[in-house]
Structure formats: structure tokens, C-alpha cells
Motif scaffolding. Sequence first.
Motif, PDB file in Angstrom:
ATOM      1  N   SER A 224      61.742  52.498  39.176  1.00  0.00           N
ATOM      2  CA  SER A 224      61.129  52.988  40.408  1.00  0.00           C
ATOM      3  C   SER A 224      60.874  54.481  40.392  1.00  0.00           C
ATOM      4  CB  SER A 224      62.019  52.634  41.611  1.00  0.00           C
ATOM      5  OG  SER A 224      62.108  51.232  41.762  1.00  0.00           O
ATOM      6  N   VAL A 225      61.669  55.227  39.618  1.00  0.00           N
ATOM      7  CA  VAL A 225      61.490  56.677  39.470  1.00  0.00           C
ATOM      8  C   VAL A 225      61.529  56.961  37.967  1.00  0.00           C
ATOM      9  CG1 VAL A 225      62.315  58.977  40.107  1.00  0.00           C
ATOM     10  CG2 VAL A 225      62.683  57.051  41.660  1.00  0.00           C
ATOM     11  N   PRO A 226      60.412  56.826  37.267  1.00  0.00           N
ATOM     12  CA  PRO A 226      60.418  56.969  35.804  1.00  0.00           C
ATOM     13  C   PRO A 226      61.057  58.251  35.305  1.00  0.00           C
ATOM     14  CG  PRO A 226      58.369  55.972  36.493  1.00  0.00           C
ATOM     15  CD  PRO A 226      59.091  56.348  37.752  1.00  0.00           C
ATOM     16  N   ALA A 227      60.931  59.343  36.041  1.00  0.00           N
ATOM     17  CA  ALA A 227      61.543  60.608  35.611  1.00  0.00           C
ATOM     18  C   ALA A 227      63.046  60.492  35.474  1.00  0.00           C
ATOM     19  CB  ALA A 227      61.191  61.734  36.573  1.00  0.00           C
ATOM     20  N   ALA A 228      63.660  59.570  36.213  1.00  0.00           N
ATOM     21  CA  ALA A 228      65.102  59.381  36.128  1.00  0.00           C
ATOM     22  C   ALA A 228      65.515  58.795  34.786  1.00  0.00           C
ATOM     23  CB  ALA A 228      65.582  58.460  37.256  1.00  0.00           C
ATOM     24  N   GLY A 229      64.580  58.160  34.080  1.00  0.00           N
ATOM     25  CA  GLY A 229      64.907  57.536  32.805  1.00  0.00           C
ATOM     26  C   GLY A 229      64.540  58.357  31.596  1.00  0.00           C
ATOM     27  N   ALA A 230      64.013  59.567  31.799  1.00  0.00           N
ATOM     28  CA  ALA A 230      63.646  60.429  30.678  1.00  0.00           C
ATOM     29  C   ALA A 230      64.864  61.193  30.195  1.00  0.00           C
ATOM     30  CB  ALA A 230      62.555  61.403  31.102  1.00  0.00           C
ATOM     31  N   LYS A 231      65.145  61.106  28.890  1.00  0.00           N
ATOM     32  CA  LYS A 231      66.301  61.834  28.365  1.00  0.00           C
ATOM     33  C   LYS A 231      66.127  62.067  26.876  1.00  0.00           C
ATOM     34  CE  LYS A 231      69.071  57.616  27.747  1.00  0.00           C
ATOM     35  NZ  LYS A 231      70.354  56.946  28.063  1.00  0.00           N
ATOM     36  N   GLY A 232      66.544  63.245  26.433  1.00  0.00           N
ATOM     37  CA  GLY A 232      66.500  63.559  25.021  1.00  0.00           C
ATOM     38  C   GLY A 232      67.805  63.204  24.340  1.00  0.00           C
ATOM     39  N   THR A 233      67.761  63.077  23.016  1.00  0.00           N
ATOM     40  CA  THR A 233      68.985  62.738  22.289  1.00  0.00           C
ATOM     41  C   THR A 233      69.940  63.937  22.206  1.00  0.00           C
ATOM     42  OG1 THR A 233      67.965  63.290  20.151  1.00  0.00           O
ATOM     43  CG2 THR A 233      67.782  61.009  20.921  1.00  0.00           C
ATOM     44  N   LYS A 234      69.393  65.151  22.359  1.00  0.00           N
ATOM     45  CA  LYS A 234      70.234  66.353  22.348  1.00  0.00           C
ATOM     46  C   LYS A 234      70.279  67.043  23.706  1.00  0.00           C
ATOM     47  CE  LYS A 234      69.949  67.558  17.437  1.00  0.00           C
ATOM     48  NZ  LYS A 234      69.598  68.609  16.447  1.00  0.00           N
ATOM     49  N   ARG A 235      69.119  67.173  24.338  1.00  0.00           N
ATOM     50  CA  ARG A 235      69.048  67.899  25.591  1.00  0.00           C
ATOM     51  C   ARG A 235      68.026  67.270  26.519  1.00  0.00           C
ATOM     52  NH1 ARG A 235      72.129  72.453  27.557  1.00  0.00           N
ATOM     53  NH2 ARG A 235      72.939  73.585  25.778  1.00  0.00           N
ATOM     54  N   THR A 236      68.339  67.280  27.790  1.00  0.00           N
ATOM     55  CA  THR A 236      67.397  66.886  28.831  1.00  0.00           C
ATOM     56  C   THR A 236      67.434  67.980  29.885  1.00  0.00           C
ATOM     57  OG1 THR A 236      67.994  64.569  28.444  1.00  0.00           O
ATOM     58  CG2 THR A 236      66.726  65.070  30.448  1.00  0.00           C
TER      59      THR A 236
END
Length: 257
Positions: A224-236
Motif C-alpha cells: 500500500s505504501v511502496p516506499a515503505a518496502g524500499a531498502k538497501g543491503t547496506k544503507r537506506t
Amino acid sequence: MADSSGEKRVVITSDATALADSVAERFLTRLAKKSASRDVHVALTGGVSGAAVLSAAAAHAPEHTIDWTRVHFWWSDERFVRRLHPERNERQGREALLDSLPGAQVHAAPASDEGLDLDEAAQAYAAELARYGTADQPGWPTFDISFLGVGPDGHIASLFPDRPEILVTDAAVVALRDSPKPPLQRLTFTRPVINSSQRVWLVLSGTDKASALGLALAGASYASVPAAGAKGTKRTVFFVDQDAAAQVPPELIDQDY
């Protein structure tokens, strides 16, 4: 602050101009360091924030020693319009920065006036990504940095809320024929490609982004909020201005990054 991969952190600047300058300087500094010894892959984004960062990078690039021949640029999404259409992310990126860089390797998605239909264009861009895959990750390169803008609705790239594209895990690139935001036809990286990036940098400015940012940081459902699922393997890292930061919990602010 100690590094903790997967944790979301927020860096706040005073306004949109300072935000673009700050992100551009960090970007160029990292490229100078990494390109000295190996190829670097970067996923760009379109929109106002993406263009502002690239324009700021163009202004500051002469201050940095970067082997541009080792830098590969991609787009996490693209509007399926003709190659020179003013709304095409590639055109905006080239005008803001890329055409001024000697030897940079630009991997643009197919355009609508190049003889491919939308599905063929998605397959072609996925095949180009796979050319730079590795034994551990054959479908696409490891991106050192993936830039993302965030819409007021929380969308990233062309992954919009409550749509099937955000749930796709078995493809690198998917096609949209009925985007809720024009133009209707688009290509987009899927979430697995974005989240395999070492660093995901989300850039937001303006009061209209405050709610989406708050939901993303609060752990809302990425469907529902795609930005909530964005994450890097080292940094977000969410790079934001004061107007967008109204709902940021103090414990997530990391001005030292």
C-alpha cells in the motif's frame, strides 16, 4: 551513529536547494572513491527531485576526480514515449548531467519509436540488465546506489500502491499499460532489483511528501505504501528537506551520515 544495514535513517536539510546540493556532493564523493578501482552501477530516478540532484551534480562534478568510463547509469523506471519526448526520464537526465560526462556508460530503456512494443521493451531492458549480472546475482548488476523519488501516494519508480507490479518477484522489469499517473505506458524495475542495491537513497522535498514519508518510516505495508518496502543491503537513507520532515520520529534522524 553505528551502521546497521536495513535500518532506515533520515537526513534533513533546510530546503529543496540545499537538499539537492547535499545529495549531489555525497553522490560525487562516493563515485570518486569507487570508480578509482572498479565499475560502479547507479540507478537514477526521474521527477523534480531526481532532476534537481543531477543538476546539482553537474555543477559540482568538476571539483571531483571521477573515472566516468567506469560509471554505468540506469533508470529504475521510464516512460514509454518517444526517445526525445520531454517527459522521458532519460532526456531529463541527459540534459541535467549525463551528456556532460566524458565516457559515462548510459543504459537507457527502449523508447516507443524504436520498433518494440511495450512487452518487448521490458524484455529488452531486462536482457541488458542481465548482461551485467554476476554468478551470485545473474539477473542484474549490483547497484552501488539506487536513487528513488517518492510520490505523495508513496510510490517509488513506477511501483504504485495496491497494484500487482509491487508484488512481482520473478522478473527484473515489468510493463505498465494503465499507470495511475500519466503517461499510461511505463517500464519499471521490480522490488527485488531495487532492494538488491547496496544503498537506496530516497530524496523527498515539500509538504505534500510528509505523509508518505511518515508512513514509510512507520512500517506501513509496502503493498500500500511502496516506499515503505524500499531498502538497501547496506544503507537506506531518506534525504529530505524541512517541509517533508514534519512526521519524522527524532530517533530516526541521522545528521552524521
